[in-house]
Scaffold this motif. Structure first.
Motif, PDB file in Angstrom:
ATOM      1  N   GLU A 136      39.527  30.847  49.374  1.00 24.34           N
ATOM      2  CA  GLU A 136      38.161  30.877  48.855  1.00 24.34           C
ATOM      3  C   GLU A 136      37.741  32.299  48.491  1.00 24.34           C
ATOM      4  OE1 GLU A 136      35.858  28.954  51.861  1.00 24.34           O
ATOM      5  OE2 GLU A 136      36.442  26.931  51.212  1.00 24.34           O
ATOM      6  N   GLN A 137      38.191  33.256  49.264  1.00 21.37           N
ATOM      7  CA  GLN A 137      37.899  34.656  48.978  1.00 21.37           C
ATOM      8  C   GLN A 137      38.544  35.087  47.663  1.00 21.37           C
ATOM      9  OE1 GLN A 137      35.859  36.254  50.955  1.00 21.37           O
ATOM     10  NE2 GLN A 137      36.288  38.433  51.076  1.00 21.37           N
ATOM     11  N   ALA A 138      39.738  34.566  47.403  1.00 22.31           N
ATOM     12  CA  ALA A 138      40.466  34.916  46.176  1.00 22.31           C
ATOM     13  C   ALA A 138      39.728  34.449  44.923  1.00 22.31           C
ATOM     14  CB  ALA A 138      41.868  34.323  46.212  1.00 22.31           C
ATOM     15  N   LEU A 139      38.963  33.391  45.042  1.00 19.15           N
ATOM     16  CA  LEU A 139      38.183  32.910  43.903  1.00 19.15           C
ATOM     17  C   LEU A 139      37.070  33.875  43.534  1.00 19.15           C
ATOM     18  CD1 LEU A 139      37.599  29.098  44.583  1.00 19.15           C
ATOM     19  CD2 LEU A 139      39.437  30.174  43.297  1.00 19.15           C
ATOM     20  N   LEU A 140      36.554  34.558  44.524  1.00 21.40           N
ATOM     21  CA  LEU A 140      35.384  35.414  44.323  1.00 21.40           C
ATOM     22  C   LEU A 140      35.740  36.845  43.945  1.00 21.40           C
ATOM     23  CD1 LEU A 140      33.355  34.262  47.469  1.00 21.40           C
ATOM     24  CD2 LEU A 140      33.096  33.444  45.117  1.00 21.40           C
ATOM     25  N   HIS A 141      36.871  37.325  44.440  1.00 19.09           N
ATOM     26  CA  HIS A 141      37.220  38.739  44.251  1.00 19.09           C
ATOM     27  C   HIS A 141      38.592  38.843  43.574  1.00 19.09           C
ATOM     28  CE1 HIS A 141      33.791  39.666  46.793  1.00 19.09           C
ATOM     29  NE2 HIS A 141      34.257  38.801  47.670  1.00 19.09           N
ATOM     30  N   HIS A 142      38.597  38.698  42.267  1.00 15.82           N
ATOM     31  CA  HIS A 142      39.842  38.631  41.494  1.00 15.82           C
ATOM     32  C   HIS A 142      40.699  39.873  41.643  1.00 15.82           C
ATOM     33  CE1 HIS A 142      37.152  36.126  38.578  1.00 15.82           C
ATOM     34  NE2 HIS A 142      37.223  35.600  39.774  1.00 15.82           N
ATOM     35  N   ASN A 143      40.057  41.031  41.716  1.00 18.98           N
ATOM     36  CA  ASN A 143      40.808  42.287  41.738  1.00 18.98           C
ATOM     37  C   ASN A 143      41.650  42.466  43.000  1.00 18.98           C
ATOM     38  OD1 ASN A 143      39.713  43.015  39.270  1.00 18.98           O
ATOM     39  ND2 ASN A 143      38.033  44.167  40.175  1.00 18.98           N
ATOM     40  N   TYR A 144      41.381  41.631  44.008  1.00 17.69           N
ATOM     41  CA  TYR A 144      42.099  41.767  45.270  1.00 17.69           C
ATOM     42  C   TYR A 144      43.099  40.630  45.487  1.00 17.69           C
ATOM     43  CZ  TYR A 144      38.451  45.193  46.153  1.00 17.69           C
ATOM     44  OH  TYR A 144      37.612  46.265  46.054  1.00 17.69           O
ATOM     45  N   SER A 145      43.354  39.852  44.434  1.00 16.67           N
ATOM     46  CA  SER A 145      44.246  38.691  44.551  1.00 16.67           C
ATOM     47  C   SER A 145      45.603  39.045  45.146  1.00 16.67           C
ATOM     48  CB  SER A 145      44.453  38.037  43.179  1.00 16.67           C
ATOM     49  OG  SER A 145      43.371  37.231  42.837  1.00 16.67           O
ATOM     50  N   LYS A 146      46.172  40.167  44.695  1.00 13.71           N
ATOM     51  CA  LYS A 146      47.511  40.516  45.164  1.00 13.71           C
ATOM     52  C   LYS A 146      47.530  40.855  46.659  1.00 13.71           C
ATOM     53  CE  LYS A 146      47.261  45.316  43.476  1.00 13.71           C
ATOM     54  NZ  LYS A 146      47.925  46.297  42.578  1.00 13.71           N
ATOM     55  N   TYR A 147      46.395  41.354  47.179  1.00  6.69           N
ATOM     56  CA  TYR A 147      46.330  41.670  48.608  1.00  6.69           C
ATOM     57  C   TYR A 147      46.164  40.381  49.422  1.00  6.69           C
ATOM     58  CZ  TYR A 147      45.286  46.123  46.400  1.00  6.69           C
ATOM     59  OH  TYR A 147      45.334  47.232  45.596  1.00  6.69           O
ATOM     60  N   TYR A 148      45.369  39.449  48.906  1.00 12.42           N
ATOM     61  CA  TYR A 148      45.234  38.157  49.577  1.00 12.42           C
ATOM     62  C   TYR A 148      46.566  37.416  49.569  1.00 12.42           C
ATOM     63  CZ  TYR A 148      40.248  39.091  48.846  1.00 12.42           C
ATOM     64  OH  TYR A 148      39.007  39.668  48.829  1.00 12.42           O
ATOM     65  N   CYS A 149      47.267  37.514  48.461  1.00  8.32           N
ATOM     66  CA  CYS A 149      48.567  36.863  48.341  1.00  8.32           C
ATOM     67  C   CYS A 149      49.572  37.496  49.308  1.00  8.32           C
ATOM     68  CB  CYS A 149      49.069  36.959  46.908  1.00  8.32           C
ATOM     69  SG  CYS A 149      50.592  36.039  46.613  1.00  8.32           S
ATOM     70  N   TYR A 150      49.519  38.794  49.451  1.00  6.00           N
ATOM     71  CA  TYR A 150      50.393  39.491  50.394  1.00  6.00           C
ATOM     72  C   TYR A 150      50.156  38.968  51.807  1.00  6.00           C
ATOM     73  CZ  TYR A 150      52.542  43.367  52.979  1.00  6.00           C
ATOM     74  OH  TYR A 150      53.325  44.119  53.833  1.00  6.00           O
ATOM     75  N   LEU A 151      48.890  38.744  52.147  1.00  6.12           N
ATOM     76  CA  LEU A 151      48.544  38.220  53.471  1.00  6.12           C
ATOM     77  C   LEU A 151      49.058  36.790  53.640  1.00  6.12           C
ATOM     78  CD1 LEU A 151      47.133  38.279  56.192  1.00  6.12           C
ATOM     79  CD2 LEU A 151      44.956  37.815  55.028  1.00  6.12           C
TER      80      LEU A 151
END
Length: 202
Positions: free
Chosen positions: A72-87
């Motif tokens: 859900e966070q990834a939907l809101l903050h596109h610029n951080y997608s790669k960090y969410y994906c890393y997690l």
């Protein structure tokens, strides 16, 4: 079954000291996790994700809730997608639940597409449409990141095909616009400056 993300705020009185302590620890972890999620950056993401992964190791029952929050966070903050994906990748190495990742993706997409709000005004309607488009962009960006990490497979190609079909079949300017923006997002994320495959140019 939909996950109750606020279960630790339900006011349930736990009398058994053993379980009361566990609920208290879960609440503390979830609050700390959400704080760390909001702090992820190019500078600290490895440190913070490692801390989350370690702390979650003893709380496997919270893993579905954590995954849902990340998506859900990834939907809101596109610029951080790669960090969410890393997690997500880090957690997946520990919990190995492919079905949960796929299920969460499907749920998110359904929620975005099926948003139905009673329009209060033209401005409110425009805001809702912009929000939906923003979420679709975030979804497709995150999807591309997940596929790059091999956490899902053949998902972006399927999404591209659906978007191209919409371009060919829809007469709605709104749907056409959303499809074009999402296609651009996927192509840019997946292929960068390289040429896109010929099959998509036809």
């Amino acid at each position: 079954i939909e996950i109750n993300k606020q279960y630790y705020r339900t006011g349930i009185i736990v009398k058994n000291p053993k379980y009361k302590k566990k609920v208290g620890q879960d609440t503390t972890f979830l609050k700390s996790f959400k704080t760390s999620l909001n702090k992820l950056s190019s500078i600290n993401y490895k440190k913070l994700t490692n801390e989350i992964n370690t702390e979650l190791g003893n709380k496997s029952h919270l893993y579905p809730l954590v995954i849902q929050s990340i998506f859900e966070q990834a939907l809101l903050h596109h610029n951080y997608s790669k960090y969410y994906c890393y997690l997500v990748e880090l957690l997946h190495k520990q919990f190995k639940n492919q079905a949960l990742i796929q299920s969460q993706l499907n749920t998110l997409y359904t929620q975005i597409i099926n948003q139905t709000k009673q329009p209060e005004s033209d401005y409110s309607d425009l805001c809702n449409k912009n929000k939906q488009l923003d979420q679709l962009i975030g979804y497709n960006l995150f999807l591309s990141e997940l596929e790059t990490k091999q956490l899902v497979s053949n998902q972006t190609d399927t999404s591209i095909k659906l978007l191209l079909d919409t371009l060919n079949e829809s007469f709605s300017e709104e749907e056409l616009y959303k499809s074009v923006v999402c296609l651009y997002t996927l192509f840019k994320s997946k292929y960068g400056t390289n040429d896109i495959p010929e099959q998509y140019k036809e």
